[in-house]
Every structure is written in structure tokens, then in C-alpha cells.
Design a protein around this motif. Sequence first.
Motif, PDB file in Angstrom:
ATOM      1  N   ASP A 104       1.400 -14.655 -17.252  1.00 25.19           N
ATOM      2  CA  ASP A 104       2.264 -14.213 -16.160  1.00 25.19           C
ATOM      3  C   ASP A 104       1.514 -14.355 -14.846  1.00 25.19           C
ATOM      4  O   ASP A 104       0.275 -14.293 -14.805  1.00 25.19           O
ATOM      5  N   ASN A 105       2.261 -14.545 -13.776  1.00 23.63           N
ATOM      6  CA  ASN A 105       1.663 -14.751 -12.461  1.00 23.63           C
ATOM      7  C   ASN A 105       2.467 -13.976 -11.440  1.00 23.63           C
ATOM      8  O   ASN A 105       3.698 -14.078 -11.406  1.00 23.63           O
ATOM      9  N   THR A 106       1.788 -13.204 -10.604  1.00 25.22           N
ATOM     10  CA  THR A 106       2.506 -12.368  -9.635  1.00 25.22           C
ATOM     11  C   THR A 106       3.267 -13.205  -8.619  1.00 25.22           C
ATOM     12  O   THR A 106       4.254 -12.746  -8.041  1.00 25.22           O
ATOM     13  N   GLN A 107       2.836 -14.443  -8.393  1.00 21.75           N
ATOM     14  CA  GLN A 107       3.522 -15.303  -7.438  1.00 21.75           C
ATOM     15  C   GLN A 107       4.712 -16.034  -8.072  1.00 21.75           C
ATOM     16  O   GLN A 107       5.679 -16.363  -7.395  1.00 21.75           O
ATOM     17  N   VAL A 114      33.745 -17.440  -1.685  1.00 22.05           N
ATOM     18  CA  VAL A 114      33.703 -16.130  -2.341  1.00 22.05           C
ATOM     19  C   VAL A 114      32.304 -15.959  -2.939  1.00 22.05           C
ATOM     20  O   VAL A 114      31.825 -16.840  -3.665  1.00 22.05           O
ATOM     21  N   VAL A 115      31.659 -14.823  -2.649  1.00 22.56           N
ATOM     22  CA  VAL A 115      30.253 -14.635  -3.041  1.00 22.56           C
ATOM     23  C   VAL A 115      30.107 -13.434  -3.970  1.00 22.56           C
ATOM     24  O   VAL A 115      30.650 -12.353  -3.695  1.00 22.56           O
ATOM     25  N   TYR A 116      29.361 -13.645  -5.054  1.00 19.64           N
ATOM     26  CA  TYR A 116      28.995 -12.581  -5.984  1.00 19.64           C
ATOM     27  C   TYR A 116      27.477 -12.525  -6.101  1.00 19.64           C
ATOM     28  O   TYR A 116      26.804 -13.562  -6.025  1.00 19.64           O
ATOM     29  N   GLN A 117      26.953 -11.327  -6.283  1.00 18.93           N
ATOM     30  CA  GLN A 117      25.527 -11.159  -6.569  1.00 18.93           C
ATOM     31  C   GLN A 117      25.352 -11.046  -8.077  1.00 18.93           C
ATOM     32  O   GLN A 117      25.962 -10.188  -8.714  1.00 18.93           O
ATOM     33  N   THR A 118      24.529 -11.910  -8.658  1.00 16.94           N
ATOM     34  CA  THR A 118      24.324 -11.918 -10.098  1.00 16.94           C
ATOM     35  C   THR A 118      23.313 -10.850 -10.500  1.00 16.94           C
ATOM     36  O   THR A 118      22.794 -10.114  -9.658  1.00 16.94           O
ATOM     37  N   GLN A 119      22.999 -10.810 -11.798  1.00 23.02           N
ATOM     38  CA  GLN A 119      22.017  -9.847 -12.300  1.00 23.02           C
ATOM     39  C   GLN A 119      20.583 -10.300 -12.064  1.00 23.02           C
ATOM     40  O   GLN A 119      19.649  -9.554 -12.342  1.00 23.02           O
ATOM     41  N   VAL A 120      20.404 -11.510 -11.579  1.00 23.18           N
ATOM     42  CA  VAL A 120      19.049 -12.040 -11.375  1.00 23.18           C
ATOM     43  C   VAL A 120      18.384 -11.326 -10.206  1.00 23.18           C
ATOM     44  O   VAL A 120      18.968 -11.194  -9.130  1.00 23.18           O
ATOM     45  N   GLN A 121      17.169 -10.876 -10.424  1.00 23.18           N
ATOM     46  CA  GLN A 121      16.432 -10.183  -9.369  1.00 23.18           C
ATOM     47  C   GLN A 121      15.793 -11.201  -8.431  1.00 23.18           C
ATOM     48  O   GLN A 121      15.187 -12.178  -8.867  1.00 23.18           O
ATOM     49  N   ASP A 122      15.949 -10.969  -7.145  1.00 21.32           N
ATOM     50  CA  ASP A 122      15.331 -11.813  -6.131  1.00 21.32           C
ATOM     51  C   ASP A 122      13.859 -11.422  -6.030  1.00 21.32           C
ATOM     52  O   ASP A 122      13.516 -10.347  -5.542  1.00 21.32           O
ATOM     53  N   ASN A 123      12.967 -12.293  -6.481  1.00 20.74           N
ATOM     54  CA  ASN A 123      11.546 -11.959  -6.541  1.00 20.74           C
ATOM     55  C   ASN A 123      10.767 -12.307  -5.277  1.00 20.74           C
ATOM     56  O   ASN A 123       9.548 -12.170  -5.247  1.00 20.74           O
ATOM     57  N   ARG A 124      11.460 -12.725  -4.225  1.00 16.79           N
ATOM     58  CA  ARG A 124      10.740 -13.097  -3.003  1.00 16.79           C
ATOM     59  C   ARG A 124      10.075 -11.908  -2.317  1.00 16.79           C
ATOM     60  O   ARG A 124       9.201 -12.082  -1.467  1.00 16.79           O
ATOM     61  N   CYS A 125      10.482 -10.703  -2.696  1.00 11.83           N
ATOM     62  CA  CYS A 125       9.897  -9.524  -2.039  1.00 11.83           C
ATOM     63  C   CYS A 125       9.267  -8.559  -3.033  1.00 11.83           C
ATOM     64  O   CYS A 125       9.047  -7.387  -2.711  1.00 11.83           O
ATOM     65  N   MET A 126       8.949  -9.037  -4.241  1.00 18.13           N
ATOM     66  CA  MET A 126       8.456  -8.125  -5.268  1.00 18.13           C
ATOM     67  C   MET A 126       6.934  -7.990  -5.304  1.00 18.13           C
ATOM     68  O   MET A 126       6.409  -7.032  -5.844  1.00 18.13           O
ATOM     69  N   HIS A 161       9.837   2.636  -0.328  1.00 14.49           N
ATOM     70  CA  HIS A 161      10.288   1.520  -1.175  1.00 14.49           C
ATOM     71  C   HIS A 161      10.678   0.324  -0.309  1.00 14.49           C
ATOM     72  O   HIS A 161      10.262  -0.815  -0.586  1.00 14.49           O
ATOM     73  N   LEU A 162      11.438   0.551   0.749  1.00 15.03           N
ATOM     74  CA  LEU A 162      11.874  -0.535   1.625  1.00 15.03           C
ATOM     75  C   LEU A 162      10.696  -1.178   2.347  1.00 15.03           C
ATOM     76  O   LEU A 162      10.614  -2.413   2.449  1.00 15.03           O
ATOM     77  N   ILE A 163       9.788  -0.372   2.861  1.00 14.60           N
ATOM     78  CA  ILE A 163       8.628  -0.894   3.600  1.00 14.60           C
ATOM     79  C   ILE A 163       7.738  -1.740   2.689  1.00 14.60           C
ATOM     80  O   ILE A 163       7.249  -2.804   3.081  1.00 14.60           O
ATOM     81  N   GLU A 164       7.527  -1.270   1.462  1.00 18.86           N
ATOM     82  CA  GLU A 164       6.677  -2.028   0.531  1.00 18.86           C
ATOM     83  C   GLU A 164       7.297  -3.382   0.207  1.00 18.86           C
ATOM     84  O   GLU A 164       6.593  -4.401   0.151  1.00 18.86           O
ATOM     85  N   LEU A 165       8.619  -3.417  -0.019  1.00 18.31           N
ATOM     86  CA  LEU A 165       9.266  -4.697  -0.306  1.00 18.31           C
ATOM     87  C   LEU A 165       9.263  -5.603   0.926  1.00 18.31           C
ATOM     88  O   LEU A 165       9.060  -6.814   0.811  1.00 18.31           O
ATOM     89  N   ALA A 166       9.481  -5.037   2.098  1.00 21.50           N
ATOM     90  CA  ALA A 166       9.583  -5.842   3.319  1.00 21.50           C
ATOM     91  C   ALA A 166       8.234  -6.393   3.779  1.00 21.50           C
ATOM     92  O   ALA A 166       8.172  -7.477   4.377  1.00 21.50           O
ATOM     93  N   THR A 167       7.156  -5.673   3.519  1.00 19.57           N
ATOM     94  CA  THR A 167       5.834  -6.090   4.011  1.00 19.57           C
ATOM     95  C   THR A 167       4.958  -6.714   2.934  1.00 19.57           C
ATOM     96  O   THR A 167       4.065  -7.505   3.234  1.00 19.57           O
ATOM     97  N   GLY A 168       5.167  -6.327   1.672  1.00 17.21           N
ATOM     98  CA  GLY A 168       4.298  -6.791   0.597  1.00 17.21           C
ATOM     99  C   GLY A 168       3.045  -5.944   0.447  1.00 17.21           C
ATOM    100  O   GLY A 168       2.142  -6.310  -0.315  1.00 17.21           O
ATOM    101  N   PHE A 169       2.977  -4.799   1.151  1.00 17.87           N
ATOM    102  CA  PHE A 169       1.799  -3.931   1.073  1.00 17.87           C
ATOM    103  C   PHE A 169       2.201  -2.528   0.605  1.00 17.87           C
ATOM    104  O   PHE A 169       3.299  -2.056   0.894  1.00 17.87           O
ATOM    105  N   TYR A 170       1.273  -1.874  -0.080  1.00 19.96           N
ATOM    106  CA  TYR A 170       1.531  -0.521  -0.577  1.00 19.96           C
ATOM    107  C   TYR A 170       1.509   0.490   0.566  1.00 19.96           C
ATOM    108  O   TYR A 170       0.819   0.320   1.573  1.00 19.96           O
ATOM    109  N   THR A 171       2.289   1.552   0.378  1.00 20.10           N
ATOM    110  CA  THR A 171       2.249   2.706   1.273  1.00 20.10           C
ATOM    111  C   THR A 171       1.420   3.802   0.612  1.00 20.10           C
ATOM    112  O   THR A 171       1.299   3.847  -0.609  1.00 20.10           O
TER     113      THR A 171
END
Length: 568
Positions: free
Chosen positions: A139-142, A322-334, A362-372
Motif C-alpha cells: 500500500d502507498n499513501t500517495q 445530471v450529476v450523482y456522487q458515487t460511493q468512491v472516496q475522493d483520495n486527493r485530500c486523504m 477534520h476539515l482543516i486536516e483534509l484541506a491542508t494535509g497536516f495534522y491538528t
Amino acid sequence: MLKPLLRVQRYFCRKPVRFFSLILLYLTAGSLVLLHSGFVGDGGPGGRGRRDSVVAAETGPRASSSDTRGLSGTGRVSKESRRPGRRYGPPWMKRFRKEGQETMSRGEDYTSNWNRALKGRSAKDVDDGRAKYIGCYVDNTQKRALRGVSFFDYKKMTVFRCQDNCAERGYMYAGLEFGAECYCGHKVQAPNASESECNMECKGERSNLCGGANRLSIYRLELSQESARRYGSAIFKGCFRRPDNVTVALPFSAVVQNMSVDKCVDMCTERDKSLAVLAGDRCHCGFPTPRFSLHEPEDEDLCLHRCHGEEFESCGNDEYFVVYQTQVQDNRCMDRHFLSTRAKQLVALASFPGAGNTWARHLIELATGFYTGSYYFDGSLYNKGFKGERDHWRSGRTVCIKTHESGRKEIEAFDSSILMIRNPYKALMAEFNRKYGGHIGFASQAHWGGKEWPEFVKNYAPWWASHTLDWLTYGKNVHVVHFENLKRDLFSQLKGMVQFLKLRVSEDRLLCVEGQKDGNFKRSGLRKLEYDPYTPDMRASISELIRTVDSALKKRNMSGVPEDYMPR
């Protein structure tokens, strides 16, 4: 004939020999009784451990070992009547349990296969027709091997809990890593690793292995594909105008015969994309980007165009999608990390308790990529993935530090601060729920109706006002964020918070955050009070406090409190 009998009589007349012989006979009889009860059924305590392990495997991700009573009274011998505990799990699991109960009513022991599988074997060896272990993977975090939703629990993670969480959401695979992390996905996108590298015990069950460092123990969920098609949970996002450059904004597309919402959602889910976009007979897949941000919805009537495959569904057209959000998680901010160099300034994330501090983290960590970080240590938050919780608040490794303090000395210890303010009526109720029910639990009706609630309001309502006034008075470089405005306009409010932290703003990350803004600490709205807990005297007192805070904000050339703070 008499001589042997006389010898036996003399033998038992000796007191020591007689004593030990009786003990031996007693133990032998007891062993035979226990052995018999084990063969006959699970009515007695001898069969309970195995039975509980079976039930725990079937009751879903939120069921603990102490809440696995649902099937424990259904053995062929036991006549004890028990009240079944509430079960959670995917729809196919309900059918499985129903079939199991019918089997037992016919006198068959359907748990025998489970018992044989679990006895002396680890969970990865079990192939029960529902989940099959397929191996250890890199597994790779990126670039994750499984790119669906994920959740962490550094205290109670188990193999079955991870499997059930992924199965509930219709995923094909469930993977465990680092003993406490669970990842879901529709396909495995990584090479195999040696089995010896998946060597970390699960935090919630020492008898099983849950991956390793950057290594996933992966299971294939045999029945989840059917579950995904029949019980999909795609979210309707709205009707949107066609972006200027469709191929760049939505990189994958295909013409679908007999188009339907399900077909487009399934196709984009298979390709690990979080957006399924219907444009007539064409399906586009992608992620929210600045080119297609979903920030400007159009009138839904503009998208009214019947799907060829479903008469009562709308599939949009060439100009309006018409737009739907699927069950797939967007990993660009994880991905999240500690700061690589020690921060020169300490930034507080200050709020009155119940004002949304954990959500903001939670929002700040996802938006910045750094821990609070935190001024305190909360083990439950650490176990849920807030790894900065364990760092000392002065470590300088986190982007901001949670605090509820309001004393002058504590405030002046920080170089700047983000001050979260929330409607006191909502904040007081949220903190009361947390105080008596935990971070996502609820206070009982007895607490609301008893003396606890009036006493709580009397003591905490003045603190709501004094907390804000103290930070406005003693705080250095204060950036005020109203909880309600953050909910209403998350993108721009969160962007302002990231800029205040002097970090690079990534619009792709911010759009990713919008798709998974709730996190693990959102209370369900299912248990809202059916009455107003505030008395007229309470409201009069709180209204005066609101006016005081509103005036203090305006004196510092800041916007006052939102209008909905005032009771109507």
C-alpha cells in the motif's frame, strides 16, 4: 470370589486412599457432564464463547462483543428466552440471518461450519461464502491499493468490522492495515507482498492479523457486488451546465445503450471516480475540479430528459448534465502528515465546547494535509485518526491547536487564533449531548428532563459569551469563523482558514473536502428532541448574551452574529 471382594473392602477402608479415590471419581463425573453438554448444544456456558464469535461476525460493524445476544438463545437445547440486540449490516446479511434461523428451526446446526473454521484458525483462513482472504498487498499513501472509503479505529478494529463496513457500502474488497486502518475498494491496484509483512495484530482482536506498515491484508467480499447494484447509495448532486472543456473536466466518458442512472453510476464506480455525470446517452466520470466544481447548480427542469433505460429517471442532455456522487472516496485530500519543520508560531483553534471544533479540525486536516493538535489529550479522538492529539501542544508539529480555554494567560500563549463561534442554543445542546453521551452520542431523556439540564444552562450559557469576549480581548490576530457560515459556504470559508494558517491553498483538495465533509464525528439527526428544552427565562438570558457578543464583534469591525442566533 470372596477373597477379591475382601481385598477391595480393605483397600477402601484405608482413609487416605478412600479420600483420593472419591476425588478422582468426582472429577471424572464432572468432566463427562461438561463433555456431554458440549456435544448436545450451546445452551450452557461451555458453548458460549464460540457462539459469540459467530454472532459477532454477523451483527455488523457497530456491534461489539457485549451486544451479540441476537442469536445466542437459538440453540437446540437452550430454552432461555433472550431479547435480541439491534443488528446492523448490509441487506444481504439480513437474508443470510433469516436463512440461518430457518435452518435452526428444522433442527440443523448451521453454526457448525463456522465453529470448525474459527477453532484454531485465524480469520484470514476462513472462506465462509461471504469473505475470502486473497493475500498481503503493498500500500502507498500517495496511491492507495484500495481507493474507496476508509476509516480508522486505533482501539477496536477487527477483521469482521472492516468487512462489514465495506460490504454495507457495496464494495468488492476490504483491506486492513497497521492493525487499525480499514480500506474499501472495487479493485486491488497494487502488487502482492510477502505474507510475513502482514504481521500486525488487530487492535480489537489480538488473535487476528490486520496488515502491517504500508501493507494490506485484503479480503474479497463475495456477495457485495449484488449488494452494490441493488442497494447503491449514490447521492444526487443536481443539474449543472456543461463545462467548457468536457474532456479535461471529466476525463472518462462512454456511450451507454439504454442509459439509466444505475448504469452510469456503476460504470464510474468501477473506474474509481466519485462523480457519475449523465448527458443523454453518454456517461462521464471524474472528480470535482475548478473546471467542474458543482458550485453553480441550475434549475432541475433544464435537465429533464427521459433515460432510455428507465422511464421515470432523468439523464440530462448535451447542455445540462445530471450529476450523482458515487460511493468512491475522493483520495486527493486523504494524505495527512506532521509538519516537517517546527512551526515558529502557535495557532489556536479556539471555541466554546459544542461549537464544532472537532469538525473544523477534520476539515482543516483534509484541506491542508497536516495534522491538528490539542491542548488536551482525548483518547477517543486519537483512536479515530486525529494523530496530533497525542503530541504536546507546544511541539510545533501541527498546524493549529484545539483549545476551549478562555483565561488571559492561556490565550496569550498563542501567537494567533481561529475563533469558532456557534449559535449558543445549538452549542449548549451539542455540549450537553457530548457530556452525557460522548462525541457522537446523545444525552438520555432523563438527563434532559431532570435537574442536569437547567443547571447546565445556568453555568455554561455565561461561559459561551465570556469565552468569545476573552479571545476578542486578549487574543492576537484573531480570525473569526461562524459555524453556520462554514456549513453554508464551506469552500470559501475553509479557503480563508487555510490562507490564515499561511499554507498553500489547493482548490482540488478543497473540492475533495466538500465531498466528504462530515467525517466520523457527525451526530445523527434521528434522535432530535421532540420539544424545546429552553424555558422563557433561559431564552431571555441567552438573548442578552447574544446581543453582548454581537456588539463586541461589531466594535472590532467584524461582522456580527448571524441572524438565526436570535430566537424568533
